[in-house]
Design a protein around this motif. Structure first.
Motif, PDB file in Angstrom:
ATOM      1  N   THR A  49      -4.725 -43.695  17.978  1.00 38.92           N
ATOM      2  CA  THR A  49      -4.947 -42.444  17.561  1.00 38.92           C
ATOM      3  C   THR A  49      -3.631 -42.118  16.807  1.00 38.92           C
ATOM      4  OG1 THR A  49      -6.530 -40.467  17.292  1.00 38.92           O
ATOM      5  CG2 THR A  49      -5.382 -41.084  19.556  1.00 38.92           C
ATOM      6  N   ALA A  50      -3.577 -41.406  15.760  1.00 45.23           N
ATOM      7  CA  ALA A  50      -2.603 -40.462  15.156  1.00 45.23           C
ATOM      8  C   ALA A  50      -3.031 -39.130  14.400  1.00 45.23           C
ATOM      9  CB  ALA A  50      -1.807 -41.401  14.404  1.00 45.23           C
ATOM     10  N   LEU A  51      -2.292 -38.258  14.457  1.00 39.86           N
ATOM     11  CA  LEU A  51      -2.411 -37.046  13.710  1.00 39.86           C
ATOM     12  C   LEU A  51      -1.443 -36.744  12.574  1.00 39.86           C
ATOM     13  CD1 LEU A  51      -3.348 -34.415  16.508  1.00 39.86           C
ATOM     14  CD2 LEU A  51      -5.090 -35.628  15.139  1.00 39.86           C
ATOM     15  N   ILE A  52      -1.955 -36.439  11.463  1.00 43.06           N
ATOM     16  CA  ILE A  52      -1.001 -36.254  10.516  1.00 43.06           C
ATOM     17  C   ILE A  52      -1.078 -34.658   9.878  1.00 43.06           C
ATOM     18  CG2 ILE A  52      -0.572 -36.590   7.937  1.00 43.06           C
ATOM     19  CD1 ILE A  52      -1.842 -39.485   8.403  1.00 43.06           C
ATOM     20  N   LYS A  53       0.069 -34.102  10.035  1.00 44.78           N
ATOM     21  CA  LYS A  53      -0.147 -32.738   9.649  1.00 44.78           C
ATOM     22  C   LYS A  53       0.404 -32.875   8.149  1.00 44.78           C
ATOM     23  CE  LYS A  53       2.224 -27.924  10.523  1.00 44.78           C
ATOM     24  NZ  LYS A  53       3.141 -27.323  11.428  1.00 44.78           N
ATOM     25  N   THR A 124     -13.863 -50.937  25.414  1.00 41.10           N
ATOM     26  CA  THR A 124     -13.807 -50.090  26.400  1.00 41.10           C
ATOM     27  C   THR A 124     -14.282 -48.869  26.470  1.00 41.10           C
ATOM     28  OG1 THR A 124     -11.748 -48.832  25.880  1.00 41.10           O
ATOM     29  CG2 THR A 124     -11.345 -50.930  26.761  1.00 41.10           C
ATOM     30  N   GLU A 125     -14.517 -48.008  27.487  1.00 33.62           N
ATOM     31  CA  GLU A 125     -15.100 -46.747  27.224  1.00 33.62           C
ATOM     32  C   GLU A 125     -14.528 -45.720  26.521  1.00 33.62           C
ATOM     33  OE1 GLU A 125     -17.846 -45.770  28.819  1.00 33.62           O
ATOM     34  OE2 GLU A 125     -18.251 -47.229  30.308  1.00 33.62           O
ATOM     35  N   LYS A 126     -13.208 -45.996  25.848  1.00 34.20           N
ATOM     36  CA  LYS A 126     -12.676 -45.302  24.973  1.00 34.20           C
ATOM     37  C   LYS A 126     -12.660 -45.592  23.579  1.00 34.20           C
ATOM     38  CE  LYS A 126      -8.682 -43.635  27.579  1.00 34.20           C
ATOM     39  NZ  LYS A 126      -7.368 -43.339  27.529  1.00 34.20           N
ATOM     40  N   MET A 127     -13.787 -46.396  23.347  1.00 32.85           N
ATOM     41  CA  MET A 127     -14.114 -46.946  22.162  1.00 32.85           C
ATOM     42  C   MET A 127     -15.578 -46.789  21.735  1.00 32.85           C
ATOM     43  SD  MET A 127     -12.094 -50.548  22.186  1.00 32.85           S
ATOM     44  CE  MET A 127     -10.363 -50.516  22.257  1.00 32.85           C
ATOM     45  N   VAL A 128     -16.022 -46.648  20.332  1.00 33.75           N
ATOM     46  CA  VAL A 128     -17.460 -46.585  20.119  1.00 33.75           C
ATOM     47  C   VAL A 128     -17.464 -47.610  19.140  1.00 33.75           C
ATOM     48  CG1 VAL A 128     -16.942 -44.923  18.166  1.00 33.75           C
ATOM     49  CG2 VAL A 128     -19.170 -44.997  19.202  1.00 33.75           C
ATOM     50  N   CYS A 129     -18.566 -48.452  19.247  1.00 32.85           N
ATOM     51  CA  CYS A 129     -18.832 -49.626  18.134  1.00 32.85           C
ATOM     52  C   CYS A 129     -19.840 -49.104  17.466  1.00 32.85           C
ATOM     53  CB  CYS A 129     -19.398 -50.684  19.281  1.00 32.85           C
ATOM     54  SG  CYS A 129     -18.325 -51.264  20.481  1.00 32.85           S
ATOM     55  N   GLY A 154     -26.808 -30.066   9.032  1.00 31.19           N
ATOM     56  CA  GLY A 154     -26.335 -30.702   7.672  1.00 31.19           C
ATOM     57  C   GLY A 154     -24.484 -30.916   7.924  1.00 31.19           C
ATOM     58  N   SER A 155     -23.968 -30.320   9.103  1.00 28.34           N
ATOM     59  CA  SER A 155     -22.505 -30.551   9.172  1.00 28.34           C
ATOM     60  C   SER A 155     -22.391 -32.042   9.797  1.00 28.34           C
ATOM     61  CB  SER A 155     -22.001 -29.482  10.186  1.00 28.34           C
ATOM     62  OG  SER A 155     -22.657 -29.905  11.255  1.00 28.34           O
ATOM     63  N   TRP A 156     -20.984 -32.326   9.759  1.00 31.70           N
ATOM     64  CA  TRP A 156     -20.702 -33.895  10.303  1.00 31.70           C
ATOM     65  C   TRP A 156     -19.749 -33.641  11.153  1.00 31.70           C
ATOM     66  CZ3 TRP A 156     -22.429 -38.427   7.646  1.00 31.70           C
ATOM     67  CH2 TRP A 156     -23.475 -38.221   6.708  1.00 31.70           C
ATOM     68  N   ASP A 157     -19.605 -34.612  12.140  1.00 34.69           N
ATOM     69  CA  ASP A 157     -18.851 -34.739  13.177  1.00 34.69           C
ATOM     70  C   ASP A 157     -18.063 -36.044  13.144  1.00 34.69           C
ATOM     71  OD1 ASP A 157     -19.519 -32.428  14.358  1.00 34.69           O
ATOM     72  OD2 ASP A 157     -20.638 -33.225  16.143  1.00 34.69           O
ATOM     73  N   VAL A 158     -16.857 -36.102  13.262  1.00 34.48           N
ATOM     74  CA  VAL A 158     -16.175 -37.310  13.260  1.00 34.48           C
ATOM     75  C   VAL A 158     -15.927 -37.970  14.627  1.00 34.48           C
ATOM     76  CG1 VAL A 158     -13.768 -38.162  12.606  1.00 34.48           C
ATOM     77  CG2 VAL A 158     -14.412 -36.371  11.278  1.00 34.48           C
ATOM     78  N   HIS A 159     -16.611 -38.824  14.761  1.00 36.40           N
ATOM     79  CA  HIS A 159     -16.914 -39.549  16.118  1.00 36.40           C
ATOM     80  C   HIS A 159     -15.966 -40.817  16.382  1.00 36.40           C
ATOM     81  CE1 HIS A 159     -20.040 -37.366  18.426  1.00 36.40           C
ATOM     82  NE2 HIS A 159     -20.244 -37.139  17.006  1.00 36.40           N
ATOM     83  N   GLY A 160     -15.322 -41.434  15.271  1.00 33.36           N
ATOM     84  CA  GLY A 160     -14.641 -42.392  15.535  1.00 33.36           C
ATOM     85  C   GLY A 160     -13.505 -42.612  14.492  1.00 33.36           C
ATOM     86  N   ILE A 161     -12.509 -43.339  14.837  1.00 34.80           N
ATOM     87  CA  ILE A 161     -11.393 -43.776  13.841  1.00 34.80           C
ATOM     88  C   ILE A 161     -11.356 -45.300  13.884  1.00 34.80           C
ATOM     89  CG2 ILE A 161      -8.888 -43.851  13.382  1.00 34.80           C
ATOM     90  CD1 ILE A 161      -8.645 -41.220  15.362  1.00 34.80           C
ATOM     91  N   VAL A 178     -15.004 -51.518  15.598  1.00 32.03           N
ATOM     92  CA  VAL A 178     -14.657 -50.845  16.729  1.00 32.03           C
ATOM     93  C   VAL A 178     -13.692 -49.840  16.449  1.00 32.03           C
ATOM     94  CG1 VAL A 178     -13.633 -50.866  19.198  1.00 32.03           C
ATOM     95  CG2 VAL A 178     -14.839 -52.874  18.253  1.00 32.03           C
ATOM     96  N   PHE A 179     -14.140 -48.528  17.103  1.00 33.47           N
ATOM     97  CA  PHE A 179     -13.591 -47.138  16.448  1.00 33.47           C
ATOM     98  C   PHE A 179     -12.992 -46.605  17.897  1.00 33.47           C
ATOM     99  CE2 PHE A 179     -17.051 -47.978  13.815  1.00 33.47           C
ATOM    100  CZ  PHE A 179     -16.571 -47.626  12.446  1.00 33.47           C
ATOM    101  N   THR A 180     -11.845 -45.987  17.634  1.00 26.48           N
ATOM    102  CA  THR A 180     -11.270 -45.061  18.775  1.00 26.48           C
ATOM    103  C   THR A 180     -12.133 -43.802  19.068  1.00 26.48           C
ATOM    104  OG1 THR A 180      -9.130 -45.744  18.302  1.00 26.48           O
ATOM    105  CG2 THR A 180      -9.415 -43.423  19.558  1.00 26.48           C
ATOM    106  N   GLN A 181     -12.813 -43.647  20.085  1.00 25.04           N
ATOM    107  CA  GLN A 181     -13.820 -42.618  20.364  1.00 25.04           C
ATOM    108  C   GLN A 181     -12.992 -41.143  20.286  1.00 25.04           C
ATOM    109  OE1 GLN A 181     -17.791 -41.909  22.936  1.00 25.04           O
ATOM    110  NE2 GLN A 181     -16.458 -43.484  23.590  1.00 25.04           N
ATOM    111  N   VAL A 182     -13.290 -40.544  19.293  1.00 23.29           N
ATOM    112  CA  VAL A 182     -12.399 -39.174  19.034  1.00 23.29           C
ATOM    113  C   VAL A 182     -12.898 -38.143  19.869  1.00 23.29           C
ATOM    114  CG1 VAL A 182     -12.381 -37.047  17.318  1.00 23.29           C
ATOM    115  CG2 VAL A 182     -12.324 -39.518  16.459  1.00 23.29           C
ATOM    116  N   ARG A 183     -13.933 -38.094  20.654  1.00 21.18           N
ATOM    117  CA  ARG A 183     -14.462 -37.028  21.627  1.00 21.18           C
ATOM    118  C   ARG A 183     -13.437 -36.886  22.728  1.00 21.18           C
ATOM    119  NH1 ARG A 183     -17.148 -38.274  25.929  1.00 21.18           N
ATOM    120  NH2 ARG A 183     -18.075 -40.451  26.295  1.00 21.18           N
ATOM    121  N   LEU A 184     -12.864 -38.080  23.021  1.00 18.22           N
ATOM    122  CA  LEU A 184     -11.870 -38.098  24.285  1.00 18.22           C
ATOM    123  C   LEU A 184     -10.701 -37.832  24.150  1.00 18.22           C
ATOM    124  CD1 LEU A 184     -13.293 -41.727  25.764  1.00 18.22           C
ATOM    125  CD2 LEU A 184     -13.821 -39.521  26.187  1.00 18.22           C
ATOM    126  N   TYR A 185     -10.257 -37.284  22.762  1.00 18.70           N
ATOM    127  CA  TYR A 185      -8.859 -36.962  22.514  1.00 18.70           C
ATOM    128  C   TYR A 185      -9.003 -35.466  21.806  1.00 18.70           C
ATOM    129  CZ  TYR A 185      -7.781 -42.023  22.801  1.00 18.70           C
ATOM    130  OH  TYR A 185      -7.851 -43.071  23.593  1.00 18.70           O
TER     131      TYR A 185
END
Length: 186
Positions: A49-53, A124-129, A154-161, A178-185
């Motif tokens: 995961t990475a954040l872009i400002k 792993t537990e840090k991922m969502v498939c 009607g809103s959306w949550d970002v759950h994976g990268i 396979v996605f990085t599980q955003v909730r853990l970050y």
């Protein structure tokens, strides 16, 4: 946010907001340069995961809307339909998309995704498939794209990268994206 494996130190990054076609100039789309990029300090196949400002603020519009971050304790149930988007390849070894692709993929619970005939210990537990039906999946170059899940209001949550998929190709049965599980970050 994006996948850390998509970031390298030599490139200048630009974030396109409200973009649908990579080739066409689109009214309402906005390009912003990256002011700062922060990759996870313990990045490897884990913590992808990475954040872009962004370098400047932007206005919300019909084509630029926010998505929410999920609560840390929300675990998506097996079968939850979520939307993956990207400009990755249209098929194994096929051309990259010029138009933003989107597909609903069902979440695959960790107890299924980590089975030996699925992703085994790589999930792993840090991922969502999500996906794995052999028909619809993320593909090469979708990395860093997001897995967005709708809420009843009607809103959306970002759950994976998007982190990785099968080296055998796109749309491989029992090899979901396979996605990085955003909730853990959060």
């Amino acid at each position: 946010m994006t996948a850390a494996h998509c970031i390298n130190e030599v490139d200048d990054y630009r974030v396109e907001l409200g973009k649908h076609s990579l080739k066409a100039t689109e009214e309402g789309s906005v390009a912003c340069s990256a002011a700062k990029i922060i990759t996870h300090e313990d990045y490897n196949i884990l913590n992808d995961t990475a954040l872009i400002k962004l370098s400047s603020p932007f206005a919300l519009s019909d084509t630029i809307t926010p998505a929410c971050l999920p609560d840390r304790d929300v675990v998506l149930p097996h079968g939850t339909p979520c939307l993956v988007t990207g400009w990755g390849r249209l098929s194994t070894n096929g051309p990259a998309a010029d138009i933003l692709q989107q597909a609903f993929l069902p979440v695959v619970g960790h107890d299924v995704c980590s089975q030996p005939d699925w992703w085994n210990v790589l999930a792993t537990e840090k991922m969502v498939c999500a996906g794995g039906d052999g028909i619809t999946a993320g593909c090469n170059r979708d990395s860093g794209g997001l897995l967005n899940c709708p809420n009843p209001d009607g809103s959306w949550d970002v759950h994976g990268i998007v982190s990785f998929g099968s080296g055998e190709g796109c749309n491989v049965l029992q090899k979901p994206t396979v996605f990085t599980q955003v909730r853990l970050y959060v």
